[in-house]
Scaffold this motif. Structure first.
Motif, PDB file in Angstrom:
ATOM      1  N   GLU A 123      -0.318  13.251  -3.671  1.00 45.32           N
ATOM      2  CA  GLU A 123       1.117  13.015  -3.591  1.00 45.32           C
ATOM      3  C   GLU A 123       1.386  11.872  -2.620  1.00 45.32           C
ATOM      4  O   GLU A 123       0.844  11.842  -1.507  1.00 45.32           O
ATOM      5  CB  GLU A 123       1.792  14.281  -3.078  1.00 45.32           C
ATOM      6  N   VAL A 124       2.234  10.940  -3.027  1.00 47.48           N
ATOM      7  CA  VAL A 124       2.626   9.830  -2.162  1.00 47.48           C
ATOM      8  C   VAL A 124       3.469  10.391  -1.018  1.00 47.48           C
ATOM      9  O   VAL A 124       4.441  11.110  -1.253  1.00 47.48           O
ATOM     10  CB  VAL A 124       3.421   8.765  -2.950  1.00 47.48           C
ATOM     11  N   VAL A 125       3.081  10.062   0.225  1.00 47.97           N
ATOM     12  CA  VAL A 125       3.844  10.536   1.385  1.00 47.97           C
ATOM     13  C   VAL A 125       4.545   9.394   2.108  1.00 47.97           C
ATOM     14  O   VAL A 125       5.489   9.635   2.866  1.00 47.97           O
ATOM     15  CB  VAL A 125       2.977  11.354   2.368  1.00 47.97           C
ATOM     16  N   ALA A 126       4.108   8.155   1.901  1.00 49.07           N
ATOM     17  CA  ALA A 126       4.757   6.994   2.512  1.00 49.07           C
ATOM     18  C   ALA A 126       4.382   5.748   1.720  1.00 49.07           C
ATOM     19  O   ALA A 126       3.323   5.696   1.088  1.00 49.07           O
ATOM     20  CB  ALA A 126       4.320   6.838   3.966  1.00 49.07           C
ATOM     21  N   VAL A 127       5.261   4.748   1.758  1.00 54.31           N
ATOM     22  CA  VAL A 127       5.000   3.486   1.075  1.00 54.31           C
ATOM     23  C   VAL A 127       5.184   2.329   2.046  1.00 54.31           C
ATOM     24  O   VAL A 127       6.002   2.392   2.962  1.00 54.31           O
ATOM     25  CB  VAL A 127       5.910   3.285  -0.164  1.00 54.31           C
ATOM     26  N   GLY A 128       4.406   1.268   1.836  1.00 55.26           N
ATOM     27  CA  GLY A 128       4.529   0.067   2.650  1.00 55.26           C
ATOM     28  C   GLY A 128       5.546  -0.888   2.057  1.00 55.26           C
ATOM     29  O   GLY A 128       6.088  -0.676   0.965  1.00 55.26           O
ATOM     30  N   ASP A 129       5.800  -1.967   2.771  1.00 55.67           N
ATOM     31  CA  ASP A 129       6.734  -2.994   2.307  1.00 55.67           C
ATOM     32  C   ASP A 129       6.303  -3.551   0.956  1.00 55.67           C
ATOM     33  O   ASP A 129       5.110  -3.743   0.710  1.00 55.67           O
ATOM     34  CB  ASP A 129       6.800  -4.143   3.315  1.00 55.67           C
ATOM     35  N   GLY A 130       7.268  -3.793   0.101  1.00 53.01           N
ATOM     36  CA  GLY A 130       7.002  -4.396  -1.198  1.00 53.01           C
ATOM     37  C   GLY A 130       6.574  -3.431  -2.285  1.00 53.01           C
ATOM     38  O   GLY A 130       6.348  -3.845  -3.412  1.00 53.01           O
ATOM     39  N   VAL A 132       6.158   3.252  -7.009  1.00 51.08           N
ATOM     40  CA  VAL A 132       6.113   4.674  -6.663  1.00 51.08           C
ATOM     41  C   VAL A 132       6.956   4.908  -5.418  1.00 51.08           C
ATOM     42  O   VAL A 132       7.283   3.961  -4.691  1.00 51.08           O
ATOM     43  CB  VAL A 132       4.669   5.176  -6.415  1.00 51.08           C
ATOM     44  N   ARG A 133       7.263   6.172  -5.160  1.00 52.03           N
ATOM     45  CA  ARG A 133       8.018   6.532  -3.959  1.00 52.03           C
ATOM     46  C   ARG A 133       7.496   7.865  -3.437  1.00 52.03           C
ATOM     47  O   ARG A 133       6.809   8.603  -4.176  1.00 52.03           O
ATOM     48  CB  ARG A 133       9.508   6.595  -4.271  1.00 52.03           C
ATOM     49  N   PRO A 134       7.808   8.211  -2.185  1.00 47.19           N
ATOM     50  CA  PRO A 134       7.342   9.492  -1.644  1.00 47.19           C
ATOM     51  C   PRO A 134       7.725  10.652  -2.559  1.00 47.19           C
ATOM     52  O   PRO A 134       8.831  10.704  -3.097  1.00 47.19           O
ATOM     53  CB  PRO A 134       8.043   9.579  -0.289  1.00 47.19           C
ATOM     54  N   GLY A 135       6.769  11.554  -2.751  1.00 50.78           N
ATOM     55  CA  GLY A 135       6.950  12.702  -3.646  1.00 50.78           C
ATOM     56  C   GLY A 135       6.308  12.522  -5.000  1.00 50.78           C
ATOM     57  O   GLY A 135       6.048  13.506  -5.698  1.00 50.78           O
ATOM     58  N   GLN A 139       0.822  -1.206   0.000  1.00 51.44           N
ATOM     59  CA  GLN A 139       0.000   0.000   0.000  1.00 51.44           C
ATOM     60  C   GLN A 139       0.857   1.259   0.000  1.00 51.44           C
ATOM     61  O   GLN A 139       2.020   1.231   0.386  1.00 51.44           O
ATOM     62  CB  GLN A 139      -0.903   0.051   1.233  1.00 51.44           C
ATOM     63  N   VAL A 140       0.226   2.359  -0.418  1.00 59.51           N
ATOM     64  CA  VAL A 140       0.860   3.671  -0.330  1.00 59.51           C
ATOM     65  C   VAL A 140      -0.081   4.617   0.405  1.00 59.51           C
ATOM     66  O   VAL A 140      -1.290   4.442   0.389  1.00 59.51           O
ATOM     67  CB  VAL A 140       1.211   4.262  -1.720  1.00 59.51           C
ATOM     68  N   LEU A 141       0.484   5.598   1.066  1.00 56.51           N
ATOM     69  CA  LEU A 141      -0.290   6.641   1.712  1.00 56.51           C
ATOM     70  C   LEU A 141      -0.212   7.875   0.832  1.00 56.51           C
ATOM     71  O   LEU A 141       0.885   8.337   0.502  1.00 56.51           O
ATOM     72  CB  LEU A 141       0.252   6.948   3.107  1.00 56.51           C
ATOM     73  N   VAL A 142      -1.379   8.381   0.438  1.00 59.70           N
ATOM     74  CA  VAL A 142      -1.456   9.516  -0.484  1.00 59.70           C
ATOM     75  C   VAL A 142      -2.112  10.688   0.221  1.00 59.70           C
ATOM     76  O   VAL A 142      -3.191  10.538   0.816  1.00 59.70           O
ATOM     77  CB  VAL A 142      -2.272   9.142  -1.748  1.00 59.70           C
ATOM     78  N   ARG A 143      -1.460  11.851   0.174  1.00 57.08           N
ATOM     79  CA  ARG A 143      -2.108  13.081   0.635  1.00 57.08           C
ATOM     80  C   ARG A 143      -2.959  13.558  -0.529  1.00 57.08           C
ATOM     81  O   ARG A 143      -2.445  13.911  -1.589  1.00 57.08           O
ATOM     82  CB  ARG A 143      -1.106  14.156   1.017  1.00 57.08           C
ATOM     83  N   ILE A 144      -4.264  13.521  -0.340  1.00 60.85           N
ATOM     84  CA  ILE A 144      -5.193  13.870  -1.415  1.00 60.85           C
ATOM     85  C   ILE A 144      -5.173  15.383  -1.623  1.00 60.85           C
ATOM     86  O   ILE A 144      -5.367  16.156  -0.688  1.00 60.85           O
ATOM     87  CB  ILE A 144      -6.609  13.379  -1.104  1.00 60.85           C
ATOM     88  N   ARG A 145      -4.918  15.802  -2.843  1.00 60.61           N
ATOM     89  CA  ARG A 145      -4.868  17.223  -3.197  1.00 60.61           C
ATOM     90  C   ARG A 145      -6.102  17.666  -3.979  1.00 60.61           C
ATOM     91  O   ARG A 145      -6.428  18.844  -3.994  1.00 60.61           O
ATOM     92  CB  ARG A 145      -3.624  17.509  -4.036  1.00 60.61           C
ATOM     93  N   ALA A 146      -6.764  16.720  -4.660  1.00 59.13           N
ATOM     94  CA  ALA A 146      -7.962  17.048  -5.446  1.00 59.13           C
ATOM     95  C   ALA A 146      -8.850  15.817  -5.513  1.00 59.13           C
ATOM     96  O   ALA A 146      -8.360  14.697  -5.625  1.00 59.13           O
ATOM     97  CB  ALA A 146      -7.575  17.483  -6.858  1.00 59.13           C
TER      98      ALA A 146
END
Length: 121
Positions: free
Chosen positions: A68-75, A79-82, A29-36
């Motif tokens: 924007e991706v702010v964090a990523v989980g294992d595996g 994508v990467r933060p930013g 999983q990834v954590l996304v800061r929703i902008r729109a």
């Protein structure tokens, strides 16, 4: 963080503002800061109770969003933060024939993007 919760079949009155913790991304999983984000025709069908597929009570609505991706989980290696990303209705379906295992949809069966931060696959 702030997010909306959905009580299906009550229209816009079925949206309630909620406060909860920012989720931690799990494996894959990834954590996304929703902008729109937006509510489209499909989301309005869900709100009105006219959507033919299952809806989880209290789900965060919305299947259309970007951020924007702010964090990523294992595996996670795509994508990467930013990185800037857009959500898809079927986050578990990347390509190939559609199978039932990929049927979970944002904003109905799993939490969507009408929130400040979304944990997605």
């Amino acid at each position: 963080m702030k997010c909306y919760r959905l009580d299906p079949a009550h229209g816009l009155a079925g949206l309630t503002l909620d406060e909860r913790h920012v989720p931690e991304p799990g494996p894959g999983q990834v954590l996304v800061r929703i902008r729109a984000n937006s509510l489209g025709f499909r989301d309005l069908m869900v709100l009105d109770g006219n959507y033919p597929l299952p809806i989880s009570p209290g789900v965060v609505p919305g299947c259309e969003g970007a951020g924007e991706v702010v964090a990523v989980g294992d595996g996670v290696n795509r994508v990467r933060p930013g990185d800037r990303v857009a959500a898809t209705v079927f986050p578990r379906w990347l390509d190939g024939p559609f199978i039932r295992d990929n049927a979970a949809q944002l904003g109905t069966m799993i939490d969507g993007v009408l929130t400040e931060y979304a944990g997605v696959r």
